[in-house]
Write a protein that holds these residues in place. Structure first.
Motif, PDB file in Angstrom:
ATOM      1  N   ASN A  10       0.199  -1.493  -0.078  1.00  0.00           N
ATOM      2  CA  ASN A  10       0.276  -0.179  -0.280  1.00  0.00           C
ATOM      3  C   ASN A  10       0.706   0.891   0.172  1.00  0.00           C
ATOM      4  OD1 ASN A  10      -3.098  -1.442  -0.092  1.00  0.00           O
ATOM      5  ND2 ASN A  10      -2.512  -1.121   2.145  1.00  0.00           N
ATOM      6  N   LYS A  40      -9.430  -2.657  -8.571  1.00  0.00           N
ATOM      7  CA  LYS A  40      -9.835  -2.495  -6.924  1.00  0.00           C
ATOM      8  C   LYS A  40      -9.530  -2.562  -5.963  1.00  0.00           C
ATOM      9  CE  LYS A  40      -8.725   2.236  -9.015  1.00  0.00           C
ATOM     10  NZ  LYS A  40      -7.277   2.439  -8.738  1.00  0.00           N
ATOM     11  N   THR A  41      -9.561  -2.633  -4.725  1.00  0.00           N
ATOM     12  CA  THR A  41      -9.610  -3.821  -3.857  1.00  0.00           C
ATOM     13  C   THR A  41      -9.470  -3.759  -1.947  1.00  0.00           C
ATOM     14  OG1 THR A  41      -8.500  -5.354  -4.831  1.00  0.00           O
ATOM     15  CG2 THR A  41      -8.939  -6.256  -2.574  1.00  0.00           C
ATOM     16  N   ASP A  42     -10.767  -3.672  -1.214  1.00  0.00           N
ATOM     17  CA  ASP A  42     -10.649  -3.219  -0.049  1.00  0.00           C
ATOM     18  C   ASP A  42     -10.513  -5.348   1.178  1.00  0.00           C
ATOM     19  OD1 ASP A  42     -11.211  -0.830  -0.555  1.00  0.00           O
ATOM     20  OD2 ASP A  42     -13.180  -1.469  -0.084  1.00  0.00           O
ATOM     21  N   LYS A  44      -9.973  -7.083   4.622  1.00  0.00           N
ATOM     22  CA  LYS A  44     -10.488  -6.975   6.124  1.00  0.00           C
ATOM     23  C   LYS A  44      -9.880  -7.968   6.564  1.00  0.00           C
ATOM     24  CE  LYS A  44     -14.630  -5.959   7.220  1.00  0.00           C
ATOM     25  NZ  LYS A  44     -15.787  -5.850   7.503  1.00  0.00           N
ATOM     26  N   ARG A  53     -12.548  -7.995  -0.840  1.00  0.00           N
ATOM     27  CA  ARG A  53     -13.620  -7.730  -1.799  1.00  0.00           C
ATOM     28  C   ARG A  53     -12.485  -6.451  -3.203  1.00  0.00           C
ATOM     29  NH1 ARG A  53     -19.123  -7.162  -0.445  1.00  0.00           N
ATOM     30  NH2 ARG A  53     -18.801  -5.050  -1.563  1.00  0.00           N
ATOM     31  N   ASP A  55     -13.451  -5.045  -6.632  1.00  0.00           N
ATOM     32  CA  ASP A  55     -14.125  -3.828  -7.735  1.00  0.00           C
ATOM     33  C   ASP A  55     -13.788  -4.707  -8.866  1.00  0.00           C
ATOM     34  OD1 ASP A  55     -15.419  -3.002  -5.450  1.00  0.00           O
ATOM     35  OD2 ASP A  55     -14.864  -0.526  -6.165  1.00  0.00           O
ATOM     36  N   TYR A 106      -2.214 -11.151  -4.176  1.00  0.00           N
ATOM     37  CA  TYR A 106      -2.434 -10.930  -2.277  1.00  0.00           C
ATOM     38  C   TYR A 106      -1.831 -11.971  -1.442  1.00  0.00           C
ATOM     39  CZ  TYR A 106      -6.106  -8.524  -4.737  1.00  0.00           C
ATOM     40  OH  TYR A 106      -6.368  -7.491  -5.431  1.00  0.00           O
ATOM     41  N   SER A 126     -16.375 -11.244  -3.872  1.00  0.00           N
ATOM     42  CA  SER A 126     -16.098 -11.246  -2.696  1.00  0.00           C
ATOM     43  C   SER A 126     -15.414 -12.942  -2.035  1.00  0.00           C
ATOM     44  CB  SER A 126     -17.161 -11.465  -1.615  1.00  0.00           C
ATOM     45  OG  SER A 126     -17.431 -10.413  -1.609  1.00  0.00           O
TER      46      SER A 126
END
Length: 145
Positions: A10, A40-42, A44, A53, A55, A106, A126
């Motif tokens: 990041n 684009k990724t989140d 947790k 997640r 997009d 990732y 997801s």
């Protein structure tokens, strides 16, 4: 609990996106060279799992591939050309949607590979990756003879 490799990734991405010199590349190479085309990724992280997640608007579910190997989750997909890009009448005055192959990786260690679950709805992929459960039965004391 934060994943140090993800933090470094990041930091590098933030530097790349915020550096004025690096941002001059789209102007030099045209609009096709852009960091905005990445997935684009989140992510947790909890004690039990990772939740990812991504997009992925306008992707067909059958064109998305997900794999986990060597502590790395790989998400790849392809999207065919949009029909209106080949407009023979010259009616298209602006086109920002992109097509082609896309991929992201990732580093997510110690995942129970048999329990990974994924779903795709409303343009968002997801993925839930449960962490390995450390069994106390596998640890034992060894006597020195």
């Amino acid at each position: 609990m934060a994943n140090e490799i993800m933090n470094r990734n990041n930091d590098i991405r933030d530097w790349f996106n915020n550096d004025p010199w690096m941002n001059s590349f789209p102007a030099l190479f045209g609009d096709n060279f852009s960091t905005s085309n990445s997935l684009k990724t989140d992510i947790k992280e909890s004690d039990k799992d990772y939740q990812v997640r991504v997009d992925m608007p306008d992707f067909d579910k059958k064109n998305i591939d997900i794999s986990y190997n060597d502590n790395t989750l790989t998400v790849s997909a392809h999207r065919d050309d949009f029909a209106d890009h080949n407009d023979k009448n010259g009616d298209v005055i602006m086109s920002e949607r992109s097509s082609g192959r896309f991929a992201r990786q990732y580093h997510l260690p110690a995942v129970d590979t048999e329990s990974i679950k994924a779903s795709y709805a409303n343009g968002v992929l997801s993925v839930t990756l449960p962490k390995m459960v450390n069994s106390e039965d596998s640890a034992h004391h060894i006597e020195i003879g």
